[in-house]
Design a protein around this motif. Structure first.
Motif, PDB file in Angstrom:
ATOM      1  N   PHE A 162      39.042 -48.812  32.178  1.00 46.75           N
ATOM      2  CA  PHE A 162      38.390 -48.240  30.997  1.00 46.75           C
ATOM      3  C   PHE A 162      38.613 -46.724  30.910  1.00 46.75           C
ATOM      4  CE2 PHE A 162      34.643 -51.130  29.572  1.00 46.75           C
ATOM      5  CZ  PHE A 162      35.571 -51.982  28.998  1.00 46.75           C
ATOM      6  N   LYS A 163      38.858 -46.236  29.713  1.00 49.73           N
ATOM      7  CA  LYS A 163      38.871 -44.800  29.453  1.00 49.73           C
ATOM      8  C   LYS A 163      38.492 -44.566  27.993  1.00 49.73           C
ATOM      9  CE  LYS A 163      43.894 -44.822  28.696  1.00 49.73           C
ATOM     10  NZ  LYS A 163      45.174 -44.236  29.123  1.00 49.73           N
ATOM     11  N   ASN A 164      38.030 -43.362  27.701  1.00 44.87           N
ATOM     12  CA  ASN A 164      37.646 -42.974  26.344  1.00 44.87           C
ATOM     13  C   ASN A 164      36.538 -43.870  25.781  1.00 44.87           C
ATOM     14  OD1 ASN A 164      39.679 -40.980  26.398  1.00 44.87           O
ATOM     15  ND2 ASN A 164      41.205 -42.471  25.697  1.00 44.87           N
ATOM     16  N   PHE A 165      35.429 -43.913  26.491  1.00 39.19           N
ATOM     17  CA  PHE A 165      34.268 -44.682  26.046  1.00 39.19           C
ATOM     18  C   PHE A 165      33.026 -43.813  26.178  1.00 39.19           C
ATOM     19  CE2 PHE A 165      35.077 -45.469  30.503  1.00 39.19           C
ATOM     20  CZ  PHE A 165      33.844 -45.243  31.095  1.00 39.19           C
ATOM     21  N   ASP A 166      32.003 -44.178  25.430  1.00 38.64           N
ATOM     22  CA  ASP A 166      30.764 -43.384  25.418  1.00 38.64           C
ATOM     23  C   ASP A 166      29.592 -44.076  26.096  1.00 38.64           C
ATOM     24  OD1 ASP A 166      31.769 -41.144  23.690  1.00 38.64           O
ATOM     25  OD2 ASP A 166      32.079 -42.822  22.305  1.00 38.64           O
ATOM     26  N   ALA A 167      29.690 -45.394  26.245  1.00 38.46           N
ATOM     27  CA  ALA A 167      28.640 -46.175  26.906  1.00 38.46           C
ATOM     28  C   ALA A 167      29.262 -47.493  27.353  1.00 38.46           C
ATOM     29  CB  ALA A 167      27.458 -46.419  25.972  1.00 38.46           C
ATOM     30  N   VAL A 168      28.578 -48.181  28.246  1.00 36.83           N
ATOM     31  CA  VAL A 168      29.128 -49.416  28.819  1.00 36.83           C
ATOM     32  C   VAL A 168      28.047 -50.484  28.892  1.00 36.83           C
ATOM     33  CG1 VAL A 168      29.987 -50.471  30.958  1.00 36.83           C
ATOM     34  CG2 VAL A 168      30.980 -48.337  30.158  1.00 36.83           C
ATOM     35  N   ILE A 169      28.464 -51.715  28.580  1.00 32.21           N
ATOM     36  CA  ILE A 169      27.654 -52.903  28.847  1.00 32.21           C
ATOM     37  C   ILE A 169      28.500 -53.785  29.759  1.00 32.21           C
ATOM     38  CG2 ILE A 169      26.483 -54.914  27.875  1.00 32.21           C
ATOM     39  CD1 ILE A 169      26.318 -53.357  25.218  1.00 32.21           C
ATOM     40  N   ALA A 170      28.039 -53.990  30.985  1.00 28.75           N
ATOM     41  CA  ALA A 170      28.837 -54.720  31.977  1.00 28.75           C
ATOM     42  C   ALA A 170      28.021 -55.863  32.564  1.00 28.75           C
ATOM     43  CB  ALA A 170      29.303 -53.779  33.082  1.00 28.75           C
ATOM     44  N   THR A 171      28.637 -57.024  32.624  1.00 31.32           N
ATOM     45  CA  THR A 171      27.974 -58.203  33.173  1.00 31.32           C
ATOM     46  C   THR A 171      28.756 -58.694  34.380  1.00 31.32           C
ATOM     47  OG1 THR A 171      27.208 -58.834  30.967  1.00 31.32           O
ATOM     48  CG2 THR A 171      27.144 -60.531  32.680  1.00 31.32           C
ATOM     49  N   GLY A 172      28.075 -58.862  35.493  1.00 26.34           N
ATOM     50  CA  GLY A 172      28.740 -59.337  36.697  1.00 26.34           C
ATOM     51  C   GLY A 172      27.737 -59.890  37.685  1.00 26.34           C
ATOM     52  N   SER A 173      28.094 -59.805  38.951  1.00 23.88           N
ATOM     53  CA  SER A 173      27.247 -60.308  40.025  1.00 23.88           C
ATOM     54  C   SER A 173      26.489 -59.152  40.678  1.00 23.88           C
ATOM     55  CB  SER A 173      28.116 -61.006  41.080  1.00 23.88           C
ATOM     56  OG  SER A 173      28.986 -60.054  41.690  1.00 23.88           O
ATOM     57  N   ASN A 174      25.640 -59.487  41.645  1.00 21.29           N
ATOM     58  CA  ASN A 174      24.958 -58.437  42.398  1.00 21.29           C
ATOM     59  C   ASN A 174      25.966 -57.550  43.126  1.00 21.29           C
ATOM     60  OD1 ASN A 174      22.536 -59.466  41.564  1.00 21.29           O
ATOM     61  ND2 ASN A 174      22.114 -60.589  43.453  1.00 21.29           N
ATOM     62  N   ASN A 175      27.084 -58.157  43.540  1.00 24.99           N
ATOM     63  CA  ASN A 175      28.146 -57.404  44.215  1.00 24.99           C
ATOM     64  C   ASN A 175      28.819 -56.431  43.264  1.00 24.99           C
ATOM     65  OD1 ASN A 175      28.260 -57.877  46.902  1.00 24.99           O
ATOM     66  ND2 ASN A 175      29.715 -59.567  46.790  1.00 24.99           N
ATOM     67  N   THR A 176      29.315 -56.961  42.133  1.00 23.87           N
ATOM     68  CA  THR A 176      30.074 -56.104  41.211  1.00 23.87           C
ATOM     69  C   THR A 176      29.191 -55.054  40.570  1.00 23.87           C
ATOM     70  OG1 THR A 176      29.728 -57.674  39.375  1.00 23.87           O
ATOM     71  CG2 THR A 176      31.750 -57.922  40.681  1.00 23.87           C
ATOM     72  N   SER A 177      27.888 -55.303  40.488  1.00 29.28           N
ATOM     73  CA  SER A 177      26.998 -54.325  39.854  1.00 29.28           C
ATOM     74  C   SER A 177      27.009 -53.000  40.599  1.00 29.28           C
ATOM     75  CB  SER A 177      25.568 -54.874  39.771  1.00 29.28           C
ATOM     76  OG  SER A 177      24.987 -54.995  41.066  1.00 29.28           O
ATOM     77  N   ILE A 195      23.820 -52.655  32.938  1.00 26.61           N
ATOM     78  CA  ILE A 195      24.564 -53.344  33.985  1.00 26.61           C
ATOM     79  C   ILE A 195      23.751 -54.549  34.444  1.00 26.61           C
ATOM     80  CG2 ILE A 195      25.496 -53.163  36.326  1.00 26.61           C
ATOM     81  CD1 ILE A 195      26.050 -50.193  35.717  1.00 26.61           C
ATOM     82  N   ARG A 196      24.307 -55.713  34.222  1.00 27.70           N
ATOM     83  CA  ARG A 196      23.586 -56.952  34.527  1.00 27.70           C
ATOM     84  C   ARG A 196      24.017 -57.526  35.867  1.00 27.70           C
ATOM     85  NH1 ARG A 196      25.342 -58.436  29.071  1.00 27.70           N
ATOM     86  NH2 ARG A 196      23.797 -57.693  27.566  1.00 27.70           N
TER      87      ARG A 196
END
Length: 353
Positions: free
Chosen positions: A156-171, A185-186
């Motif tokens: 990712f580049k050139n972004f202003d905010a993020v919504i990310a869904t993953g596991s406890n590990n990836t979080s 971050i979920r």
């Protein structure tokens, strides 16, 4: 684009999706641009099924039908009427999508665009067939969307905010990389059912839909039962027997056999009926073909436990309980305002400057 333009575009997408039902595909010529997209959508559904062994045609079409039902002008207007979206300063919102069930990231995608922001999507390789085509359809309906929708396989580049869904590990990685921008971050969440022993056969049979839809892979899939001490599981097993054909799926059957062997070698006590194992366990995330359970002695002690563990629970199935519940059989029928992890995405998006 005005908010009304965005609503109309998504409602047209809903009409387009309504042509693809589990009872059969039927081209409706009055649907805008259907001649340009109908055959390709048919092809993409087939691709999704072949691409991911967990995505049966039945489950892909179920997801499509749910979105078709939600994407009406009335539903969209009712949803967004609770927010101030007319003066949004458009930003680029990155979405990192999961791939556990078909179109699992569509609600985030819809939320970003309906609120007036631009979306930068990084899809899971497990669920990358349908959304690009739906995006192309939206652009055909409303050409202004072309500058609002982009996909990437890169960092990712050139972004202003993020919504990310993953596991406890990836979080943990998400929090490291995206902690300096507004983010949602979920982590892992699972759903449970609270039984009292007074459920009707119809309610327990409907609970089977919450357990087996998408093979139990969704965060809204019931993976654990909370039952009173001495609960009669024979009543439950009889009620869910109509779902026995799930074992005919090779991937599900392989998981059933493997997990059963592991449990038996470890001398765990199991209840099972040939297509589902039930194991007493304090955890919430049960393996495929397994349902965990835990007993409770009183409503008060159960309420305290659920309050302590609320960050692990997506939704609770039950009836006549002293906390928010979902009706039996309805976990995979969320409304537009039923936000994952109870985080209001639209409210979050209105606060980004």
């Amino acid at each position: 684009m005005l908010l009304n333009d965005r609503i109309k575009a998504f409602s047209q997408l809903g009409k387009f999706l309504s042509q693809f039902k589990s009872t059969g595909y039927e081209k409706v010529n009055s649907v805008i641009h259907t001649n340009d997209f109908f055959d390709e959508m048919t092809h993409k559904i087939t691709n999704a099924v072949h691409h991911n062994g967990w995505f049966t045609e039945e489950n892909v079409l179920f997801s499509i039908q749910q979105w078709s039902n939600l994407l009406t002008e009335e539903n969209l207007l009712d949803w967004v009427s609770h927010y101030e979206l007319d003066q949004i300063n458009s930003k680029t919102i990155g979405i990192i999508m999961a791939g556990n069930i078909p179109l699992v990231g569509f609600h985030d995608f819809l939320s970003v665009l309906i609120s007036g922001h631009r979306v930068l999507v990084k899809q899971s390789s497990n669920d990358n067939q349908l959304l690009p085509l739906l995006s192309s359809y939206l652009i055909a309906i409303e050409p202004n969307f072309e500058t609002y929708i982009s996909f990437t396989n890169e960092k990712f580049k050139n972004f202003d905010a993020v919504i990310a869904t993953g596991s406890n590990n990836t979080s943990r990685y998400f929090e490291h990389y995206f902690g300096n921008v507004p983010n949602i971050i979920r982590k892992n969440r699972n759903s449970i059912a609270v039984l009292t022993g007074n459920e009707t056969t119809q309610q327990l049979e409907a609970l089977g839909e919450d357990i087996f839809r998408y093979f139990g892979l969704g965060c809204r899939s019931v993976s654990k039962l909370m039952v009173p001490k001495g609960y009669d599981f024979d009543v439950f097993f009889r009620a869910i027997y109509p779902y026995q054909d799930i074992i005919k799926g090779a991937k599900y059957a392989n998981n059933y056999d493997y997990n059963k062997a592991v449990y038996l070698m470890s001398n765990y006590t199991l209840l099972e009926n040939g297509f589902l194992m039930i194991k007493e366990d304090e955890s919430y995330g049960s393996p495929i073909a397994t349902l965990f359970y835990e007993t409770y002695e009183s409503n008060e002690s159960l309420s305290q436990k659920l309050e302590l563990d609320k960050e692990k629970i997506q939704c609770i199935v039950g009836s006549n309980l002293p906390y928010d519940t979902v009706d039996f059989g309805k976990t995979q029928h969320p409304k537009l305002s039923d936000y994952a992890d109870s985080i209001d995405i639209i409210e979050f998006l209105t606060k980004i400057n």
